[in-house]
Design a protein around this motif. Structure first.
Motif, PDB file in Angstrom:
ATOM      1  N   GLY A   1       2.063  -0.631  -7.805  1.00  0.00           N
ATOM      2  CA  GLY A   1       0.909   0.244  -7.823  1.00  0.00           C
ATOM      3  C   GLY A   1       1.137   1.517  -8.620  1.00  0.00           C
ATOM      4  O   GLY A   1       2.239   2.054  -8.684  1.00  0.00           O
ATOM      5  N   ALA A   2       0.067   2.000  -9.251  1.00  0.00           N
ATOM      6  CA  ALA A   2       0.147   3.225 -10.050  1.00  0.00           C
ATOM      7  C   ALA A   2       0.579   4.395  -9.181  1.00  0.00           C
ATOM      8  O   ALA A   2       0.015   4.634  -8.115  1.00  0.00           O
ATOM      9  N   GLY A   3       1.588   5.115  -9.654  1.00  0.00           N
ATOM     10  CA  GLY A   3       2.095   6.262  -8.911  1.00  0.00           C
ATOM     11  C   GLY A   3       3.314   5.957  -8.071  1.00  0.00           C
ATOM     12  O   GLY A   3       3.963   6.880  -7.574  1.00  0.00           O
ATOM     13  N   ASP A   4       3.670   4.685  -7.897  1.00  0.00           N
ATOM     14  CA  ASP A   4       4.871   4.345  -7.136  1.00  0.00           C
ATOM     15  C   ASP A   4       6.098   4.809  -7.918  1.00  0.00           C
ATOM     16  O   ASP A   4       6.188   4.585  -9.132  1.00  0.00           O
ATOM     17  N   TRP A   5       7.055   5.450  -7.250  1.00  0.00           N
ATOM     18  CA  TRP A   5       8.242   5.954  -7.939  1.00  0.00           C
ATOM     19  C   TRP A   5       9.464   5.900  -7.027  1.00  0.00           C
ATOM     20  O   TRP A   5       9.357   5.947  -5.815  1.00  0.00           O
ATOM     21  N   TRP A   6      10.630   5.783  -7.664  1.00  0.00           N
ATOM     22  CA  TRP A   6      11.927   5.871  -6.985  1.00  0.00           C
ATOM     23  C   TRP A   6      12.792   6.872  -7.732  1.00  0.00           C
ATOM     24  O   TRP A   6      12.795   6.915  -8.972  1.00  0.00           O
ATOM     25  N   HIS A   7      13.536   7.672  -6.990  1.00  0.00           N
ATOM     26  CA  HIS A   7      14.510   8.603  -7.550  1.00  0.00           C
ATOM     27  C   HIS A   7      15.899   8.045  -7.233  1.00  0.00           C
ATOM     28  O   HIS A   7      16.253   7.879  -6.070  1.00  0.00           O
ATOM     29  N   LEU A   8      16.673   7.744  -8.278  1.00  0.00           N
ATOM     30  CA  LEU A   8      17.974   7.107  -8.130  1.00  0.00           C
ATOM     31  C   LEU A   8      19.082   8.024  -8.646  1.00  0.00           C
ATOM     32  O   LEU A   8      18.876   8.780  -9.602  1.00  0.00           O
ATOM     33  N   ARG A   9      20.256   7.920  -8.033  1.00  0.00           N
ATOM     34  CA  ARG A   9      21.435   8.666  -8.493  1.00  0.00           C
ATOM     35  C   ARG A   9      22.610   7.704  -8.614  1.00  0.00           C
ATOM     36  O   ARG A   9      22.928   6.969  -7.677  1.00  0.00           O
TER      37      ARG A   9
ATOM     38  N   SER B   1      -2.699  -0.014  -1.446  1.00  0.00           N
ATOM     39  CA  SER B   1      -2.161   1.297  -1.771  1.00  0.00           C
ATOM     40  C   SER B   1      -0.821   1.143  -2.485  1.00  0.00           C
ATOM     41  O   SER B   1      -0.094   0.181  -2.247  1.00  0.00           O
ATOM     42  N   PRO B   2      -0.463   2.100  -3.363  1.00  0.00           N
ATOM     43  CA  PRO B   2       0.844   2.032  -4.023  1.00  0.00           C
ATOM     44  C   PRO B   2       1.976   2.286  -3.038  1.00  0.00           C
ATOM     45  O   PRO B   2       1.764   2.820  -1.952  1.00  0.00           O
ATOM     46  N   GLY B   3       3.162   1.882  -3.413  1.00  0.00           N
ATOM     47  CA  GLY B   3       4.318   2.160  -2.581  1.00  0.00           C
ATOM     48  C   GLY B   3       4.995   0.939  -2.005  1.00  0.00           C
ATOM     49  O   GLY B   3       5.990   1.069  -1.291  1.00  0.00           O
ATOM     50  N   GLY B   4       4.471  -0.269  -2.266  1.00  0.00           N
ATOM     51  CA  GLY B   4       5.175  -1.462  -1.815  1.00  0.00           C
ATOM     52  C   GLY B   4       4.481  -2.269  -0.746  1.00  0.00           C
ATOM     53  O   GLY B   4       5.148  -2.867   0.097  1.00  0.00           O
ATOM     54  N   TYR B   5       3.157  -2.324  -0.765  1.00  0.00           N
ATOM     55  CA  TYR B   5       2.407  -3.037   0.264  1.00  0.00           C
ATOM     56  C   TYR B   5       1.762  -4.307  -0.274  1.00  0.00           C
ATOM     57  O   TYR B   5       1.412  -4.402  -1.454  1.00  0.00           O
ATOM     58  N   GLY B   6       1.595  -5.282   0.615  1.00  0.00           N
ATOM     59  CA  GLY B   6       0.885  -6.504   0.295  1.00  0.00           C
ATOM     60  C   GLY B   6      -0.068  -6.842   1.425  1.00  0.00           C
ATOM     61  O   GLY B   6       0.027  -6.299   2.525  1.00  0.00           O
ATOM     62  N   ALA B   7      -0.997  -7.753   1.154  1.00  0.00           N
ATOM     63  CA  ALA B   7      -1.946  -8.174   2.180  1.00  0.00           C
ATOM     64  C   ALA B   7      -1.217  -8.937   3.285  1.00  0.00           C
ATOM     65  O   ALA B   7      -0.247  -9.658   3.032  1.00  0.00           O
ATOM     66  N   LEU B   8      -1.710  -8.795   4.490  1.00  0.00           N
ATOM     67  CA  LEU B   8      -1.092  -9.442   5.657  1.00  0.00           C
ATOM     68  C   LEU B   8      -1.723 -10.819   5.830  1.00  0.00           C
ATOM     69  O   LEU B   8      -2.416 -11.110   6.803  1.00  0.00           O
ATOM     70  N   ASN B   9      -1.473 -11.700   4.851  1.00  0.00           N
ATOM     71  CA  ASN B   9      -2.226 -12.937   4.744  1.00  0.00           C
ATOM     72  C   ASN B   9      -1.384 -14.202   4.735  1.00  0.00           C
ATOM     73  O   ASN B   9      -1.842 -15.265   4.340  1.00  0.00           O
ATOM     74  N   GLY B  10      -0.130 -14.113   5.158  1.00  0.00           N
ATOM     75  CA  GLY B  10       0.703 -15.301   5.197  1.00  0.00           C
ATOM     76  C   GLY B  10       1.047 -15.864   3.839  1.00  0.00           C
ATOM     77  O   GLY B  10       1.316 -17.066   3.715  1.00  0.00           O
ATOM     78  N   ARG B  11       1.095 -15.013   2.801  1.00  0.00           N
ATOM     79  CA  ARG B  11       1.342 -15.498   1.441  1.00  0.00           C
ATOM     80  C   ARG B  11       2.749 -16.072   1.296  1.00  0.00           C
ATOM     81  O   ARG B  11       3.661 -15.767   2.056  1.00  0.00           O
ATOM     82  N   GLU B  12       2.884 -16.905   0.285  1.00  0.00           N
ATOM     83  CA  GLU B  12       4.178 -17.514  -0.022  1.00  0.00           C
ATOM     84  C   GLU B  12       4.944 -16.616  -0.996  1.00  0.00           C
ATOM     85  O   GLU B  12       4.386 -16.109  -1.970  1.00  0.00           O
ATOM     86  N   PHE B  13       6.235 -16.412  -0.738  1.00  0.00           N
ATOM     87  CA  PHE B  13       7.104 -15.617  -1.593  1.00  0.00           C
ATOM     88  C   PHE B  13       8.226 -16.489  -2.152  1.00  0.00           C
ATOM     89  O   PHE B  13       8.669 -17.444  -1.501  1.00  0.00           O
ATOM     90  N   GLN B  14       8.696 -16.131  -3.332  1.00  0.00           N
ATOM     91  CA  GLN B  14       9.901 -16.733  -3.887  1.00  0.00           C
ATOM     92  C   GLN B  14      11.113 -15.945  -3.384  1.00  0.00           C
ATOM     93  O   GLN B  14      11.162 -14.720  -3.519  1.00  0.00           O
ATOM     94  N   ARG B  15      12.087 -16.619  -2.798  1.00  0.00           N
ATOM     95  CA  ARG B  15      13.256 -15.925  -2.259  1.00  0.00           C
ATOM     96  C   ARG B  15      14.000 -15.146  -3.338  1.00  0.00           C
ATOM     97  O   ARG B  15      14.517 -14.053  -3.079  1.00  0.00           O
ATOM     98  N   ALA B  16      14.066 -15.696  -4.548  1.00  0.00           N
ATOM     99  CA  ALA B  16      14.786 -15.033  -5.635  1.00  0.00           C
ATOM    100  C   ALA B  16      14.089 -13.752  -6.080  1.00  0.00           C
ATOM    101  O   ALA B  16      14.735 -12.845  -6.604  1.00  0.00           O
ATOM    102  N   GLU B  17      12.776 -13.680  -5.895  1.00  0.00           N
ATOM    103  CA  GLU B  17      12.024 -12.505  -6.324  1.00  0.00           C
ATOM    104  C   GLU B  17      11.937 -11.432  -5.250  1.00  0.00           C
ATOM    105  O   GLU B  17      11.686 -10.264  -5.551  1.00  0.00           O
TER     106      GLU B  17
END
Length: 346
Positions: free
Chosen positions: A162-170, A200-216
């Motif tokens: 999502g637009a605006g999602d950010w991570w600060h890494l060191r 919303s941005p930040g790492g959310y998905g629909a709570l819909n029982g979707r299928e995911f790839q384990r590698a991803e």
């Protein structure tokens, strides 16, 4: 370094240089070779420390080296870099990195983390709001040390959603990038409700029982495995499922369902498994005596739709005997509001 006080030479006064004085007949200073070589080595050390090859004919190398070393004195560079499309970031591009994946799936690779690179900071921020996958990955065998409660070594990549999602890494100079801040630090796997049908941005998905790839989604798979709610695909209900058993898995399916708190040894709703479904229950009353019975005219006042009951006879009062022989009703679904459910995916 210092003036050549301890080095004998013509024309030095207390180790300091002086001009020739023809009137007094005193010569000017001659620079001692050992001191001149020492000064040169001092300057070359600075130039080499900045990773610059000394060149006799270039006269701004010391200034360039000082600028570069000063930029390394703070982990965070003031540089702003815009990226569109997959590529590897250079060591001099760390700072604020603005990434767009608006045209295609995009992978941005971080520079290598080693003793030479030292401790460096980078903020990676997504600028587009497309559905394309945006991956930020460590270079080589480096790791990004997030969700270490699931995997002590962290993971080789993460996704910006999502637009605006950010991570600060060191970086730590030893093969690791450590998150020190991010747009949304809500716990992985948490269920939330939104007042918007958009994600919303930040790492959310629909709570819909979707299928995911384990590698991803390796961190999400690790969460599912360790959740105590991983079930077979045919019996997944509201828990996680093992998918095809090899490459995929599924998230919880909760759309259209009411959520009930797990009993966890309280023995009110005993023998329930986390994430399991439970059928509805017809309730005649909840006060241990006569059922809570209402006439048709009272249905709207308690949030029920009277339309389905038109033409039927319901009694405002009833005896216990009538409870078994008359068409009394018990409400199993109170008035409610439907909000979109969301699941934290990273």
């Amino acid at each position: 370094m210092d003036y050549p006080k301890s080095v004998p030479s013509v024309g030095l006064v207390d180790g300091r240089f002086v001009d020739e004085n023809p009137v007094a007949g005193t010569p000017g200073s001659l620079i001692p070779a050992v001191w001149g070589n020492g000064v040169t080595e001092e300057l070359l050390t600075v130039i080499k420390a900045a990773g610059i090859a000394p060149a006799e004919g270039v006269n701004d190398q010391l200034l360039t080296a000082v600028k570069k070393l000063l930029s390394l004195a703070s982990p965070m560079s003031s540089k702003v870099v815009e990226v569109s499309g997959s590529r590897v970031l250079g060591a001099d591009e760390l700072g604020l990195v603005l990434i767009s994946a608006g045209t295609a799936d995009t992978t941005v690779t971080l520079p290598a983390v080693n003793a030479l690179s030292g401790v460096r900071d980078v903020i990676v921020r997504r600028t587009d709001n497309s559905a394309n996958r945006l991956v930020v990955q460590a270079g080589g065998n480096d790791r990004i040390r997030f969700h270490t409660h699931l995997s002590a070594g962290g993971y080789p990549f993460f996704v910006l959603m999502g637009a605006g999602d950010w991570w600060h890494l060191r970086s730590d100079g030893s093969g690791n990038w450590w998150p020190v801040g991010r747009f949304d630090g809500t716990a992985l796997g948490r269920i939330v409700y939104e007042s918007s049908t958009a994600l919303s941005p930040g790492g959310y998905g629909a709570l819909n029982g979707r299928e995911f790839q384990r590698a991803e989604w390796p961190w999400l798979w690790d969460h599912a495995v360790q959740s105590g709610m991983l079930r077979a695909e045919v019996d997944r209900a509201g828990g996680w499922s093992s998918g095809d058993g090899v490459k995929t898995f599924r998230g919880p399916e909760v759309r259209g369902e009411f959520i009930r708190t797990l009993d966890e040894q309280r023995n009110i709703d005993a023998s329930r498994v986390a994430g399991s479904w439970q059928t509805g229950t017809n309730i005649a009353g909840d006060n241990g005596a006569a059922p809570a019975v209402h006439g048709i005219g009272n249905l709207a006042t308690i949030g029920a739709d009277p339309t389905p009951y038109t033409g039927l006879t319901y009694y405002v009062t009833a005896t216990s005997a009538e409870n078994f022989g008359s068409p009394y009703w018990g409400m199993a679904r109170p008035r409610n509001i439907a909000y979109p459910g969301r699941l934290k995916l990273i």
